[in-house]
Design an enzyme around this catalytic site. Structure first.
Site, PDB file in Angstrom:
ATOM      1  N   CYS A 196      -2.300  -3.883  14.211  1.00 50.20           N
ATOM      2  CA  CYS A 196      -1.578  -3.715  12.847  1.00 50.20           C
ATOM      3  C   CYS A 196      -0.292  -3.689  13.228  1.00 50.20           C
ATOM      4  O   CYS A 196       0.625  -3.768  12.070  1.00 50.20           O
ATOM      5  CB  CYS A 196      -1.891  -2.115  12.548  1.00 50.20           C
ATOM      6  SG  CYS A 196      -3.893  -1.994  12.385  1.00 50.20           S
TER       7      CYS A 196
ATOM      8  N   HIS B 182       2.818  -0.030   7.607  1.00 48.03           N
ATOM      9  CA  HIS B 182       1.724  -0.795   7.807  1.00 48.03           C
ATOM     10  C   HIS B 182       0.485   0.236   6.788  1.00 48.03           C
ATOM     11  O   HIS B 182       0.588   1.538   6.840  1.00 48.03           O
ATOM     12  CB  HIS B 182       0.953  -0.665   9.043  1.00 48.03           C
ATOM     13  CG  HIS B 182      -0.462  -0.562   9.444  1.00 48.03           C
ATOM     14  ND1 HIS B 182      -1.323  -1.604   8.677  1.00 48.03           N
ATOM     15  CD2 HIS B 182      -1.268   0.008  10.126  1.00 48.03           C
ATOM     16  CE1 HIS B 182      -2.507  -1.484   8.973  1.00 48.03           C
ATOM     17  NE2 HIS B 182      -2.510  -0.360   9.690  1.00 48.03           N
TER      18      HIS B 182
ATOM     19  N   ASN C 117      -7.127  -0.973   4.626  1.00 51.14           N
ATOM     20  CA  ASN C 117      -6.246  -1.357   5.957  1.00 51.14           C
ATOM     21  C   ASN C 117      -6.707  -2.770   6.123  1.00 51.14           C
ATOM     22  O   ASN C 117      -7.983  -2.998   6.651  1.00 51.14           O
ATOM     23  CB  ASN C 117      -6.569  -0.476   7.190  1.00 51.14           C
ATOM     24  CG  ASN C 117      -5.987  -0.560   8.329  1.00 51.14           C
ATOM     25  OD1 ASN C 117      -5.362  -1.683   8.634  1.00 51.14           O
ATOM     26  ND2 ASN C 117      -6.161   0.226   9.155  1.00 51.14           N
TER      27      ASN C 117
END
Length: 318
Positions: free
Chosen positions: A118, A245, A275
């Site tokens: 990520c 993020h 996500n």
């Protein structure tokens, strides 16, 4: 060292929208349980699409917008393509090489994939800034693309509800002028809290210890943001947006409370995409640019955190 200018962005999403109610038909959960704990309302899953095809589509959209915005830009001026991903179609060749082929840049561009989970988008930006200083061509295409749905274990209800598929591309240019463009990245080897086994393994699915990752994330965001502000001589008064993020709304909500009076600067769109790992910061930037919220002269902080463990932040002047 020059500064990175964001020239244009683009995104690509699968056609299939998966709501929390859809997920509840697969695993023991509910819309209320998911949204209350994560802020996620829906996500996109690939059917006809793939990590590679999403990356190519996002790249083409960014390029088309750049051709309209930047009179100096030409596709052949791209010297570098980096795709941040952990879910490419192939172990090799890289997704980035396939993007280069689709853009007609065979034989004229450096292209590679980057695996930092990520944090990948931020790592890729830092790579690009360094490499462009060594190149004659000053444009780079930075892409985050993920097909995480193929890495999910739908028996693990605490993890499978969190992730979605998507891609985002950002065309950047290294410019030799005064401005703000600083990125700092870190890692801490950890194969316990967030891991997905690799090629050839029978059980290649995402496994996560939620509480441990939460503690890591809130610490990493604060550390990263504070460091890049210190290094650039700025403080939160100077920043227009903080783009984290988009892992979980609870993480961002926890961190923004530590910056009293600046909570509204922390952008969130995790509810729309879930996500998407390396794609999430790029998706947020695309939404901000295309909505007109980001304007010339604004200053933003972008921060990623993820498996590795990795974390990275940067401050940029639009």
């Amino acid at each position: 060292m020059g500064i990175l200018k964001f020239v244009a962005t683009g995104k690509a999403l699968p056609k299939k929208i998966v709501t929390n109610d859809d997920i509840s038909k697969i695993v023991d959960t509910s819309d209320e349980w998911i949204e209350t704990r994560t802020g996620i309302k829906k996500r996109y899953f690939c059917e006809e699409e793939s990590c590679n095809s999403l990356a190519i589509e996002a790249a083409k959209e960014a390029i088309n917008r750049a051709l309209q915005k930047d009179s100096e830009f030409d596709v052949l001026k791209i010297g570098l393509i980096i795709v941040a991903t952990t879910s490419g179609n192939y172990a090799f060749p890289s997704t980035a090489c396939m993007v280069g082929k689709a853009l007609g840049l065979k034989g004229s561009v450096m292209a590679y994939d980057l695996s930092a989970a990520c944090s990948g988008f931020m790592y890729a930006l830092q790579n690009a800034k360094a490499l462009l200083n060594e190149m004659d061509k000053k444009y780079a295409l930075i892409i985050g693309s993920e097909e995480l749905s193929k890495l999910l274990d739908f028996n693990d209800r605490t993890t499978c509800v969190l992730f979605g598929d998507g891609a985002a591309a950002t065309l950047v240019k290294l410019e030799d002028r005064e401005g703000i463009s600083y990125i700092s990245s870190f890692s801490d080897g950890n194969d316990e809290d967030l891991v997905c086994e690799g090629v050839g393994e029978e059980n290649s699915s995402i496994k996560m210890k939620g509480q441990a990752v939460f503690k890591f994330a809130v610490k990493a965001i604060k550390q990263s943001v504070d460091e890049v502000l210190l290094k650039t001589g700025l403080d939160m008064e100077d920043i227009d947006y903080v783009v984290c993020h988009q892992a979980n709304a609870r993480i961002i909500d926890f961190v923004k409370k530590t910056y009293e009076g600046h909570e509204e600067k922390f952008y969130q769109n995790v509810g729309e995409y879930a996500n998407t790992s390396a794609a999430s910061i790029g998706l947020a930037l695309d939404d901000l640019f295309e909505s007109g919220k980001l304007k010339k002269g604004m200053k933003i902080v972008c921060v990623g955190f993820g498996a590795g463990l990795t974390w990275s932040a940067g401050v940029f002047e639009i």
